[in-house]
Scaffold this motif. Structure first.
Motif, PDB file in Angstrom:
ATOM      1  N   THR A 111     -30.582 -20.301 124.083  1.00  0.00           N
ATOM      2  CA  THR A 111     -30.389 -20.533 125.511  1.00  0.00           C
ATOM      3  C   THR A 111     -28.913 -20.705 125.819  1.00  0.00           C
ATOM      4  O   THR A 111     -28.411 -20.174 126.809  1.00  0.00           O
ATOM      5  CB  THR A 111     -31.181 -21.768 125.972  1.00  0.00           C
ATOM      6  OG1 THR A 111     -32.568 -21.539 125.726  1.00  0.00           O
ATOM      7  CG2 THR A 111     -30.974 -22.037 127.455  1.00  0.00           C
ATOM      8  N   LEU A 120     -27.249 -17.246 125.588  1.00  0.00           N
ATOM      9  CA  LEU A 120     -27.574 -16.434 126.754  1.00  0.00           C
ATOM     10  C   LEU A 120     -26.904 -16.976 128.008  1.00  0.00           C
ATOM     11  O   LEU A 120     -26.472 -16.208 128.872  1.00  0.00           O
ATOM     12  CB  LEU A 120     -29.090 -16.377 126.938  1.00  0.00           C
ATOM     13  CG  LEU A 120     -29.640 -15.273 127.817  1.00  0.00           C
ATOM     14  CD1 LEU A 120     -29.200 -13.909 127.323  1.00  0.00           C
ATOM     15  CD2 LEU A 120     -31.144 -15.342 127.846  1.00  0.00           C
ATOM     16  N   LEU A 121     -26.777 -18.288 128.118  1.00  0.00           N
ATOM     17  CA  LEU A 121     -26.088 -18.895 129.252  1.00  0.00           C
ATOM     18  C   LEU A 121     -24.614 -18.505 129.272  1.00  0.00           C
ATOM     19  O   LEU A 121     -24.065 -18.159 130.325  1.00  0.00           O
ATOM     20  CB  LEU A 121     -26.236 -20.409 129.182  1.00  0.00           C
ATOM     21  CG  LEU A 121     -25.720 -21.215 130.354  1.00  0.00           C
ATOM     22  CD1 LEU A 121     -26.553 -20.914 131.592  1.00  0.00           C
ATOM     23  CD2 LEU A 121     -25.777 -22.690 130.038  1.00  0.00           C
ATOM     24  N   SER A 174     -24.360 -14.752 130.210  1.00  0.00           N
ATOM     25  CA  SER A 174     -24.599 -14.526 131.639  1.00  0.00           C
ATOM     26  C   SER A 174     -23.478 -15.092 132.494  1.00  0.00           C
ATOM     27  O   SER A 174     -23.167 -14.546 133.552  1.00  0.00           O
ATOM     28  CB  SER A 174     -25.941 -15.112 132.064  1.00  0.00           C
ATOM     29  OG  SER A 174     -25.912 -16.520 131.998  1.00  0.00           O
ATOM     30  N   TRP A 218     -33.091 -20.219 135.477  1.00  0.00           N
ATOM     31  CA  TRP A 218     -33.595 -19.479 134.329  1.00  0.00           C
ATOM     32  C   TRP A 218     -33.562 -20.279 133.032  1.00  0.00           C
ATOM     33  O   TRP A 218     -34.212 -19.889 132.057  1.00  0.00           O
ATOM     34  CB  TRP A 218     -32.802 -18.192 134.141  1.00  0.00           C
ATOM     35  CG  TRP A 218     -33.083 -17.195 135.197  1.00  0.00           C
ATOM     36  CD1 TRP A 218     -32.338 -16.931 136.306  1.00  0.00           C
ATOM     37  CD2 TRP A 218     -34.224 -16.338 135.277  1.00  0.00           C
ATOM     38  NE1 TRP A 218     -32.932 -15.964 137.063  1.00  0.00           N
ATOM     39  CE2 TRP A 218     -34.094 -15.580 136.450  1.00  0.00           C
ATOM     40  CE3 TRP A 218     -35.328 -16.148 134.467  1.00  0.00           C
ATOM     41  CZ2 TRP A 218     -35.047 -14.639 136.825  1.00  0.00           C
ATOM     42  CZ3 TRP A 218     -36.273 -15.204 134.826  1.00  0.00           C
ATOM     43  CH2 TRP A 218     -36.123 -14.464 136.005  1.00  0.00           C
ATOM     44  N   ILE A 219     -32.844 -21.373 132.973  1.00  0.00           N
ATOM     45  CA  ILE A 219     -32.675 -22.118 131.722  1.00  0.00           C
ATOM     46  C   ILE A 219     -34.006 -22.612 131.141  1.00  0.00           C
ATOM     47  O   ILE A 219     -34.246 -22.426 129.944  1.00  0.00           O
ATOM     48  CB  ILE A 219     -31.653 -23.256 131.903  1.00  0.00           C
ATOM     49  CG1 ILE A 219     -30.272 -22.651 132.128  1.00  0.00           C
ATOM     50  CG2 ILE A 219     -31.634 -24.177 130.696  1.00  0.00           C
ATOM     51  CD1 ILE A 219     -29.194 -23.662 132.454  1.00  0.00           C
ATOM     52  N   TRP A 226     -35.866 -19.542 129.634  1.00  0.00           N
ATOM     53  CA  TRP A 226     -35.223 -19.085 128.399  1.00  0.00           C
ATOM     54  C   TRP A 226     -35.527 -20.027 127.251  1.00  0.00           C
ATOM     55  O   TRP A 226     -35.836 -19.590 126.150  1.00  0.00           O
ATOM     56  CB  TRP A 226     -33.716 -19.000 128.568  1.00  0.00           C
ATOM     57  CG  TRP A 226     -33.228 -17.934 129.479  1.00  0.00           C
ATOM     58  CD1 TRP A 226     -33.890 -16.834 129.902  1.00  0.00           C
ATOM     59  CD2 TRP A 226     -31.947 -17.889 130.091  1.00  0.00           C
ATOM     60  NE1 TRP A 226     -33.092 -16.103 130.745  1.00  0.00           N
ATOM     61  CE2 TRP A 226     -31.906 -16.719 130.877  1.00  0.00           C
ATOM     62  CE3 TRP A 226     -30.829 -18.711 130.070  1.00  0.00           C
ATOM     63  CZ2 TRP A 226     -30.791 -16.355 131.601  1.00  0.00           C
ATOM     64  CZ3 TRP A 226     -29.713 -18.348 130.788  1.00  0.00           C
ATOM     65  CH2 TRP A 226     -29.690 -17.192 131.561  1.00  0.00           C
ATOM     66  N   PHE A 240     -39.162 -19.695 126.058  1.00  0.00           N
ATOM     67  CA  PHE A 240     -39.344 -18.413 125.372  1.00  0.00           C
ATOM     68  C   PHE A 240     -38.750 -18.453 123.966  1.00  0.00           C
ATOM     69  O   PHE A 240     -39.422 -18.096 122.992  1.00  0.00           O
ATOM     70  CB  PHE A 240     -38.703 -17.280 126.180  1.00  0.00           C
ATOM     71  CG  PHE A 240     -38.724 -15.960 125.461  1.00  0.00           C
ATOM     72  CD1 PHE A 240     -39.898 -15.236 125.372  1.00  0.00           C
ATOM     73  CD2 PHE A 240     -37.580 -15.464 124.866  1.00  0.00           C
ATOM     74  CE1 PHE A 240     -39.928 -14.022 124.703  1.00  0.00           C
ATOM     75  CE2 PHE A 240     -37.605 -14.259 124.187  1.00  0.00           C
ATOM     76  CZ  PHE A 240     -38.780 -13.527 124.106  1.00  0.00           C
ATOM     77  N   PHE A 241     -37.498 -18.872 123.838  1.00  0.00           N
ATOM     78  CA  PHE A 241     -36.848 -18.872 122.535  1.00  0.00           C
ATOM     79  C   PHE A 241     -37.444 -19.919 121.594  1.00  0.00           C
ATOM     80  O   PHE A 241     -37.576 -19.675 120.394  1.00  0.00           O
ATOM     81  CB  PHE A 241     -35.340 -19.080 122.669  1.00  0.00           C
ATOM     82  CG  PHE A 241     -34.638 -17.899 123.270  1.00  0.00           C
ATOM     83  CD1 PHE A 241     -34.769 -16.647 122.713  1.00  0.00           C
ATOM     84  CD2 PHE A 241     -33.854 -18.046 124.395  1.00  0.00           C
ATOM     85  CE1 PHE A 241     -34.121 -15.550 123.271  1.00  0.00           C
ATOM     86  CE2 PHE A 241     -33.201 -16.962 124.953  1.00  0.00           C
ATOM     87  CZ  PHE A 241     -33.339 -15.708 124.386  1.00  0.00           C
TER      88      PHE A 241
END
Length: 64
Positions: free
Chosen positions: A20, A23-24, A27, A38-39, A42, A45-46
């Motif tokens: 996360t 990806l943060l 992005s 979205w955090i 994410w 999911f991860f």
């Protein structure tokens, strides 16, 4: 909670936080803004995919 459950939890948290954060950062550099909505998605999911991967690898290694 047994040893395997603790390992799965540890790996899920590590994967969720690490990926996360990656990806943060990606992005942020792409859009120059952080979308906090979205955090949680994410992270879940991860964390879930990391826990499932560890579970199946551990399950398959016990079969052999």
């Amino acid at each position: 909670m047994n040893k395997t459950d603790k390992q799965i939890l540890k790996i899920a948290l590590r994967n969720g936080i690490l990926f996360t954060a990656i990806l943060l950062i990606i992005s942020y550099f792409k859009n120059r803004m952080i979308n906090y909505n979205w955090i949680p998605i994410w992270f879940v999911f991860f964390a879930g995919t990391g826990a499932l991967r560890f579970y199946y690898q551990n399950k398959n290694s016990k079969k052999d």
